[in-house]
Design a protein around this motif. Structure first.
Motif, short mmCIF file in Angstrom:
data_model
loop_
_atom_site.label_atom_id
_atom_site.label_comp_id
_atom_site.label_asym_id
_atom_site.label_seq_id
_atom_site.Cartn_x
_atom_site.Cartn_y
_atom_site.Cartn_z
N VAL A 1 -7.31 -6.80 1.14
CA VAL A 1 -7.96 -7.12 2.19
C VAL A 1 -9.04 -6.19 2.61
CG1 VAL A 1 -6.83 -7.72 4.94
CG2 VAL A 1 -4.99 -7.81 3.28
N VAL A 2 -9.54 -7.30 2.79
CA VAL A 2 -11.14 -6.50 2.98
C VAL A 2 -11.22 -7.14 4.85
CG1 VAL A 2 -13.16 -6.10 3.03
CG2 VAL A 2 -11.84 -6.56 0.81
N ILE A 3 -12.25 -5.61 5.82
CA ILE A 3 -12.14 -6.19 6.59
C ILE A 3 -12.77 -5.78 7.69
CG2 ILE A 3 -10.46 -5.38 9.47
CD1 ILE A 3 -7.93 -6.13 8.52
N VAL A 4 -13.84 -6.10 8.16
CA VAL A 4 -15.07 -5.55 8.32
C VAL A 4 -15.59 -6.11 10.04
CG1 VAL A 4 -17.55 -5.93 8.32
CG2 VAL A 4 -15.90 -6.71 6.20
N GLU A 5 -15.76 -5.03 10.93
CA GLU A 5 -16.11 -5.04 12.02
C GLU A 5 -17.05 -4.32 12.24
OE1 GLU A 5 -14.09 -6.68 15.19
OE2 GLU A 5 -13.44 -8.00 14.05
N PRO A 6 -17.74 -4.59 13.18
CA PRO A 6 -19.43 -3.97 14.36
C PRO A 6 -18.89 -2.61 13.96
CG PRO A 6 -18.65 -6.15 15.21
CD PRO A 6 -17.39 -5.65 14.66
N LYS B 1 -25.47 -2.41 11.15
CA LYS B 1 -23.90 -1.69 11.18
C LYS B 1 -22.69 -2.09 11.06
CE LYS B 1 -27.56 1.37 11.28
NZ LYS B 1 -27.41 1.99 13.27
N PHE B 2 -21.67 -1.49 10.76
CA PHE B 2 -20.73 -1.80 10.11
C PHE B 2 -19.79 -1.16 9.98
CE2 PHE B 2 -22.31 -1.38 6.26
CZ PHE B 2 -21.25 -1.56 5.57
N SER B 3 -17.87 -1.08 10.13
CA SER B 3 -17.42 -0.50 10.53
C SER B 3 -15.79 -1.21 8.89
CB SER B 3 -16.73 -0.25 10.77
OG SER B 3 -17.15 0.59 11.77
N TYR B 4 -15.74 -0.71 8.24
CA TYR B 4 -14.74 -1.85 7.06
C TYR B 4 -13.56 -1.11 7.10
CZ TYR B 4 -16.43 0.01 2.88
OH TYR B 4 -16.55 1.30 1.82
N VAL B 5 -11.92 -1.67 6.29
CA VAL B 5 -11.16 -0.86 5.76
C VAL B 5 -11.26 -1.76 4.40
CG1 VAL B 5 -9.70 -2.18 6.69
CG2 VAL B 5 -9.27 0.42 5.52
N ALA B 6 -10.44 -1.60 3.31
CA ALA B 6 -10.45 -2.30 2.25
C ALA B 6 -9.04 -1.69 1.29
CB ALA B 6 -11.37 -2.49 1.03
N ALA B 7 -7.91 -2.34 1.62
CA ALA B 7 -6.23 -1.70 0.96
C ALA B 7 -5.71 -3.36 -0.12
CB ALA B 7 -5.91 -2.14 1.99
N VAL B 8 -4.98 -2.16 -0.63
CA VAL B 8 -4.36 -2.95 -2.01
C VAL B 8 -3.63 -2.97 -2.28
CG1 VAL B 8 -6.90 -2.97 -2.91
CG2 VAL B 8 -5.07 -1.44 -3.35
N ARG B 9 -2.35 -3.17 -2.70
CA ARG B 9 -1.50 -3.28 -3.63
C ARG B 9 -1.19 -2.83 -4.99
NH1 ARG B 9 2.80 -4.69 0.16
NH2 ARG B 9 1.97 -6.21 1.91
N PHE B 10 -1.94 -3.31 -5.96
CA PHE B 10 -2.93 -2.67 -7.57
C PHE B 10 -3.09 -1.43 -7.46
CE2 PHE B 10 -5.43 -5.39 -5.96
CZ PHE B 10 -6.87 -5.01 -5.99
N GLY C 1 -15.69 -1.42 17.31
CA GLY C 1 -15.24 -1.93 16.45
C GLY C 1 -14.42 -1.29 15.35
N TYR C 2 -15.05 0.23 15.61
CA TYR C 2 -14.35 0.69 14.10
C TYR C 2 -12.24 1.10 14.78
CZ TYR C 2 -12.24 5.69 13.40
OH TYR C 2 -11.63 7.03 12.82
N ALA C 3 -12.71 1.22 16.02
CA ALA C 3 -11.26 1.35 16.52
C ALA C 3 -10.51 -0.04 15.91
CB ALA C 3 -10.80 1.37 17.84
N ARG C 4 -10.70 -0.71 16.27
CA ARG C 4 -10.38 -1.96 15.46
C ARG C 4 -10.36 -2.07 14.33
NH1 ARG C 4 -13.82 -4.39 19.66
NH2 ARG C 4 -15.24 -5.15 17.78
N VAL C 5 -10.87 -1.20 13.64
CA VAL C 5 -10.88 -0.99 12.48
C VAL C 5 -9.54 -0.36 12.03
CG1 VAL C 5 -11.67 -0.08 9.92
CG2 VAL C 5 -13.08 -2.10 11.17
N ILE C 6 -9.36 1.12 12.15
CA ILE C 6 -8.36 1.68 12.23
C ILE C 6 -7.36 1.48 12.70
CG2 ILE C 6 -7.51 4.20 13.82
CD1 ILE C 6 -9.23 4.56 10.90
N GLU C 7 -7.07 0.27 13.58
CA GLU C 7 -5.79 -0.45 13.85
C GLU C 7 -5.02 -0.93 13.03
OE1 GLU C 7 -5.38 -4.11 16.91
OE2 GLU C 7 -5.02 -1.75 18.36
N ALA C 8 -5.96 -2.04 12.11
CA ALA C 8 -6.08 -2.84 11.04
C ALA C 8 -5.70 -1.70 9.88
CB ALA C 8 -6.95 -3.29 10.81
#
Length: 335
Positions: free
Chosen positions: A189-194, A262-271, A199-206
């Motif tokens: 899952v890759v989530i990108v926000e402003p 400018k953007f914030s993001y997280v990439a998370a994986v199951r592998f 935007g960072y707060a939403r990314v951290i929550e996700a």
């Protein structure tokens, strides 16, 4: 259209061709309204992108920047898991498909089968047209489906889910449900926000929700522990350089050939994935004979590293390092 061109260039050309009939003044007026309203509190059952002119203006205004931000996030994911390639991809709230363009470029040798979900039919229609004009086989084969992005969303199991610049449009309940559904269905899952504090707060929550669902963080963080930034004191974000076409400059105003998204993001994986040992979280400060790097490192630490000429190849690598890069770079050993 020549599909061998870089996808960013193909995107600019496709936008110019599809939006040629939209008067710049009308586009600029629509952009002003969309800037004020589109990322606000509009209910998800009443899309702000009301018609073709709205969608065209929004695509010219936002699509190149969204593409570059997602492109950067995907590059970090690929660096953490270079052997992994998705066979299927679902773009939640994908609109005109900017994230799907980035996915098609990232795995251009064997791009996944993409499904784009969005509530706004005019956005999906333009997305289809842009994809058809791209000359990129994976984009031309993409499926475009109207779907309300809410707590009721259900998606089929897929290798990769992207959610870019969508979460702010949702209620807190819908945000939680959409991230939970993405985590249930996907291997990555890759989530990108402003790149703003909210935007960072939403990314951290996700990020927290993805970890609770059993995924591990591949990027940008070097770990899956709690973020070391004290809430309210700062925020983690990065920048991507966006080349501006003449159309883009007309719609947004200004004369520079580029801008920084400018953007914030997280990439998370199951592998299995190998996160960067550290990530550069600020623009490096290059001074005479030294480079100052602000880093997020394991375990849960923010620190500043000073690299001087005495460090030899490490110093040269530090001078070439950019905001958002992994550290140390692969070429830092001099071997």
């Amino acid at each position: 259209m020549n599909a061998t061109l870089p996808t960013a260039e193909v995107l600019r050309s496709a936008l110019a061709a599809q939006l040629a009939d939209l008067p710049p003044t009308q586009a600029a007026q629509a952009v002003e309204r969309l800037i004020a309203n589109y990322r606000g509190t509009t209910p998800t059952d009443a899309p702000v992108l009301r018609d073709r002119s709205d969608v065209a203006a929004y695509a010219a205004y936002r699509m190149p920047a969204t593409f570059e931000a997602v492109r950067s996030a995907l590059a970090a994911l690929r660096a953490a898991a270079p052997e992994w390639a998705p066979a299927t991809h679902t773009d939640i709230g994908g609109g005109t498909g900017a994230a799907s363009w980035a996915v098609a470029e990232a795995w251009e040798e064997d791009a996944p089968r993409t499904t784009v979900l969005d509530w706004a039919e005019p956005a999906l229609a333009l997305g289809r047209e842009l994809a058809a004009a791209s000359g990129v086989p994976a984009l031309r084969a993409a499926q475009w489906q109207r779907s309300r992005i809410s707590a009721a969303l259900r998606i089929e199991s897929t290798d990769l889910v992207t959610v870019s610049y969508v979460l702010k449009e949702l209620t807190a309940k819908d945000r939680a449900a959409v991230v939970t559904e993405a985590a249930r269905a996907a291997q990555a899952v890759v989530i990108v926000e402003p790149g703003t504090p909210d935007g960072y707060a939403r990314v951290i929550e996700a990020r927290d929700r993805l970890i609770e669902a059993g995924l591990t963080v591949a990027a940008p963080c070097p770990h899956s522990a709690a973020c070391p930034i004290e809430p309210g004191s700062d925020w983690c974000h990065f920048a991507a350089r966006v080349s501006r076409s003449s159309l883009h400059r007309q719609v947004k105003g200004g004369s520079l050939p580029y801008e920084d998204e400018k953007f914030s993001y997280v990439a998370a994986v199951r592998f299995p994935a190998t996160p960067a040992p550290a990530r550069v979280t600020r623009k490096p400060q290059i001074r005479k004979g030294l480079v100052l790097l602000d880093l997020c490192t394991k375990p849960q630490e923010l620190r500043r590293e000073t690299v001087t000429k005495r460090h030899g190849p490490l110093y040269k690598a530090a001078r070439d390092t950019e905001w958002g890069d992994a550290w140390p770079r692969d070429d830092a050993s001099g071997g």
